[in-house]
Write an enzyme that holds these catalytic residues in place. Structure first.
Site, PDB file in Angstrom:
ATOM      1  N   CYS A  72     -50.436 -25.400  31.897  1.00 41.77           N
ATOM      2  CA  CYS A  72     -51.584 -24.841  31.166  1.00 41.77           C
ATOM      3  C   CYS A  72     -52.750 -25.823  31.089  1.00 41.77           C
ATOM      4  O   CYS A  72     -53.825 -25.479  30.589  1.00 41.77           O
ATOM      5  CB  CYS A  72     -51.150 -24.390  29.779  1.00 41.77           C
ATOM      6  N   ASN A  89     -51.580 -15.593  26.419  1.00 44.82           N
ATOM      7  CA  ASN A  89     -51.569 -16.855  27.165  1.00 44.82           C
ATOM      8  C   ASN A  89     -51.249 -16.584  28.639  1.00 44.82           C
ATOM      9  O   ASN A  89     -50.186 -16.058  28.955  1.00 44.82           O
ATOM     10  CB  ASN A  89     -50.493 -17.758  26.520  1.00 44.82           C
ATOM     11  N   HIS A 131     -57.293 -24.208  25.680  1.00 42.54           N
ATOM     12  CA  HIS A 131     -56.223 -23.340  26.194  1.00 42.54           C
ATOM     13  C   HIS A 131     -55.772 -22.387  25.088  1.00 42.54           C
ATOM     14  O   HIS A 131     -55.500 -22.803  23.963  1.00 42.54           O
ATOM     15  CB  HIS A 131     -55.057 -24.199  26.687  1.00 42.54           C
TER      16      HIS A 131
HETATM   17  C1  LIG Z   1     -43.527 -19.308  19.610  1.00 43.41           C
HETATM   18  C2  LIG Z   1     -44.168 -19.389  18.228  1.00 43.41           C
HETATM   19  C3  LIG Z   1     -45.243 -18.321  18.113  1.00 43.41           C
HETATM   20  C4  LIG Z   1     -43.114 -19.133  17.156  1.00 43.41           C
HETATM   21  O1  LIG Z   1     -43.713 -19.214  15.870  1.00 43.41           O
HETATM   22  P1  LIG Z   1     -42.937 -19.963  14.690  1.00 43.41           P
HETATM   23  O2  LIG Z   1     -43.691 -19.743  13.464  1.00 43.41           O
HETATM   24  O3  LIG Z   1     -42.720 -21.375  15.149  1.00 43.41           O
HETATM   25  O4  LIG Z   1     -41.590 -19.169  14.620  1.00 43.41           O
HETATM   26  P2  LIG Z   1     -40.107 -19.717  14.792  1.00 43.41           P
HETATM   27  O5  LIG Z   1     -39.853 -20.027  16.236  1.00 43.41           O
HETATM   28  O6  LIG Z   1     -39.865 -20.775  13.797  1.00 43.41           O
HETATM   29  O7  LIG Z   1     -39.308 -18.425  14.401  1.00 43.41           O
HETATM   30  C5  LIG Z   1     -39.316 -17.932  13.081  1.00 43.41           C
HETATM   31  C6  LIG Z   1     -38.543 -16.641  13.072  1.00 43.41           C
HETATM   32  O8  LIG Z   1     -39.307 -15.639  13.728  1.00 43.41           O
HETATM   33  C7  LIG Z   1     -38.498 -15.003  14.694  1.00 43.41           C
HETATM   34  N1  LIG Z   1     -39.307 -14.510  15.780  1.00 43.41           N
HETATM   35  C8  LIG Z   1     -39.652 -15.153  16.923  1.00 43.41           C
HETATM   36  N2  LIG Z   1     -40.389 -14.332  17.687  1.00 43.41           N
HETATM   37  C9  LIG Z   1     -40.539 -13.180  17.011  1.00 43.41           C
HETATM   38  C10 LIG Z   1     -41.205 -11.980  17.257  1.00 43.41           C
HETATM   39  N3  LIG Z   1     -41.881 -11.751  18.394  1.00 43.41           N
HETATM   40  N4  LIG Z   1     -41.147 -11.000  16.312  1.00 43.41           N
HETATM   41  C11 LIG Z   1     -40.489 -11.173  15.170  1.00 43.41           C
HETATM   42  N5  LIG Z   1     -39.823 -12.304  14.863  1.00 43.41           N
HETATM   43  C12 LIG Z   1     -39.858 -13.297  15.783  1.00 43.41           C
HETATM   44  C13 LIG Z   1     -37.523 -16.060  15.136  1.00 43.41           C
HETATM   45  O9  LIG Z   1     -36.400 -15.451  15.743  1.00 43.41           O
HETATM   46  C14 LIG Z   1     -37.201 -16.717  13.820  1.00 43.41           C
HETATM   47  O10 LIG Z   1     -36.281 -15.921  13.139  1.00 43.41           O
HETATM   48  P3  LIG Z   1     -35.065 -16.613  12.355  1.00 43.41           P
HETATM   49  O11 LIG Z   1     -35.724 -17.470  11.305  1.00 43.41           O
HETATM   50  O12 LIG Z   1     -34.332 -15.448  11.817  1.00 43.41           O
HETATM   51  O13 LIG Z   1     -34.327 -17.412  13.366  1.00 43.41           O
HETATM   52  C15 LIG Z   1     -44.802 -20.770  17.997  1.00 43.41           C
HETATM   53  O14 LIG Z   1     -43.781 -21.721  17.864  1.00 43.41           O
HETATM   54  C16 LIG Z   1     -45.691 -21.182  19.122  1.00 43.41           C
HETATM   55  O15 LIG Z   1     -46.728 -20.592  19.348  1.00 43.41           O
HETATM   56  N6  LIG Z   1     -45.357 -22.259  19.834  1.00 43.41           N
HETATM   57  C17 LIG Z   1     -46.183 -22.803  20.871  1.00 43.41           C
HETATM   58  C18 LIG Z   1     -46.026 -21.992  22.076  1.00 43.41           C
HETATM   59  C19 LIG Z   1     -46.994 -22.374  23.094  1.00 43.41           C
HETATM   60  O16 LIG Z   1     -48.097 -22.732  22.793  1.00 43.41           O
HETATM   61  N7  LIG Z   1     -46.567 -22.294  24.349  1.00 43.41           N
HETATM   62  C20 LIG Z   1     -47.359 -22.498  25.459  1.00 43.41           C
HETATM   63  C21 LIG Z   1     -47.771 -23.882  25.596  1.00 43.41           C
HETATM   64  S1  LIG Z   1     -48.732 -23.980  26.990  1.00 43.41           S
END
Ligand SMILES: CC(C)(COP(=O)(O)OP(=O)(O)OC[C@H]1O[C@@H](n2cnc3c(N)ncnc32)[C@H](O)[C@@H]1OP(=O)(O)O)[C@@H](O)C(=O)NCCC(=O)NCCS
Length: 350
Positions: free
Chosen positions: A125, A307, A277
């Site tokens: 990215c 993304n 990004h």
């Molecule tokens: C992926 C992302 C959105 C997750 O958000 P978060 O607040 O960290 O959420 P978590 O991973 O802690 O998950 C929290 C809960 O939500 C749930 N969850 C994850 N995706 C979900 C969705 N689409 N819908 C509903 N619940 C979801 C998880 O299963 C977890 O449930 P649990 O507590 O019962 O296990 C976030 O971590 C993120 O954006 N990370 C960076 C990703 C990124 O930038 N990637 C590209 C880099 S180039």
């Protein structure tokens, strides 16, 4: 005569590399969050509140190189130059149609750039940022005059649509940035003023976002399984440790911005836009908070497109340019981060 310092390499010349044209290609097919409510255990509310994404585009027909080629054609039209004038094409992608030939070669063929050399960069990215840095170096070295940076990714083809933690985050699209040599007139330097690129590959960082290729050694497969306790990339699908990447991004993006500003002796108040990004709105909001920025300085389109890896930066830049939001003399920072983990920024005067 200006002296540019790039680590230990000194490039001495009087050439600027200016952005002469930009372009984008986005698929027509739109998937709104509510479609996911029917297939997986998620909700529009969760997706919007955790990511800022409302919908994404999915390409159903075109290859990745065709998307990049379409974006390139628009950049060339905006720059008013013919494909024959392009000296170099650098493509950044993590979802190349072929391992070889390079995507850049396919784009070269698609647009008829018969006087160019072409190769790809793989910096996930941050790919467009790394490619703009390279383009700038080629131009300032005097070897190339017109360098086309194309970026494109079909992220929806490598996520599991049963995995709610991944499939809601990604989309497809392509962007292009054409950089050209321009003699320095002695006024304020235009074009790419400086770049900063870096990779943090300690510990488990390289394996925190992965897409295994067919040529991975069997033994390596076993090692990585043990390494993180996770089966990586089963059936050619993407793996991501979202939480780790999120923390890395929030920590790193401000560091990159600080570094690139330091190189040109500027402060954030000199900057019109941070074109970052588009991975998660919360990451971008954290940067706004950290610098106490006017939110207008941090444009976003993640709500519409999600993304699609390195092309998010070039598409956002194109949208600002085509809506006349950037004026000559404005200072813009392009910033990206991603699998590797890699990160980087270019500071550009328009
Ligand atoms: C992926 C992302 C959105 C997750 O958000 P978060 O607040 O960290 O959420 P978590 O991973 O802690 O998950 C929290 C809960 O939500 C749930 N969850 C994850 N995706 C979900 C969705 N689409 N819908 C509903 N619940 C979801 C998880 O299963 C977890 O449930 P649990 O507590 O019962 O296990 C976030 O971590 C993120 O954006 N990370 C960076 C990703 C990124 O930038 N990637 C590209 C880099 S180039």
């Amino acid at each position: 005569m200006l002296i540019y310092e790039y680590k230990k390499v000194k490039i001495i010349n009087n050439i600027n590399s200016v952005v002469r044209g930009t372009g984008k290609y986005l698929p027509d097919f739109i998937i709104e969050n509510k479609v996911f409510e029917k297939i997986i255990d998620t909700s529009d509310e969760w997706i919007v509140s955790h990511t800022g994404i409302s919908e994404r585009r999915i390409e159903q027909e075109k290859s990745n190189f065709e998307m990049m080629g379409e974006a390139a054609k628009i950049a060339l039209k905006n720059a008013n130059i013919s494909p024959h004038e392009i000296d170099l094409i650098i493509a950044s992608t993590v979802t190349a149609d072929y391992s070889f030939p390079a995507s850049a070669c396919l784009v070269q063929n698609y647009i008829g750039a018969d006087n160019a050399a072409s190769f790809d960069v793989s910096a996930a990215c941050a790919g467009a940022i790394f490619a703009v840095d390279l383009a700038d170096l080629y131009i300032k070295s005097g070897r190339m005059k017109n360098v086309l940076v194309v970026s494109g990714d079909l992220m929806t083809r490598c996520v599991d649509f049963n995995d709610r933690t991944l499939c809601v985050l990604f989309g497809d699209g392509a962007g292009a940035i054409l950089l050209s040599a321009e003699e320095n007139t002695g006024e304020n330097q235009r074009g790419v003023l400086a770049s900063y690129i870096m990779s943090d590959c300690d510990g488990d960082k390289p394996m925190s976002i992965t897409l295994r290729s067919k040529t991975t050694k069997k033994i390596f497969e076993e090692e990585t399984k043990e390494f993180l306790g996770n089966p990586h990339n089963i059936n050619g699908l993407m793996y991501m440790n979202g939480r780790a990447v999120y923390q890395f991004a929030v920590r790193t993006v401000t560091k990159i911005i600080d570094e690139v500003l330091k190189k040109v002796n500027m402060t954030i108040s000199d900057v019109k836009y941070i074109v970052a990004h588009q991975a998660n709105k919360r990451i971008l909001d954290a940067i706004v908070d950290r610098y106490n920025l006017d939110p207008e300085k941090m444009p976003m389109n993640i709500d519409k497109y999600a993304n699609f890896s390195s092309a998010t930066v070039s598409v956002l830049l194109h949208e600002l340019a085509e809506n006349n939001k950037i004026q000559r003399g404005d200072v813009i920072i392009l910033v990206g981060f991603g699998s590797g983990l890699v990160f980087g920024a270019n500071i550009i005067r328009w």
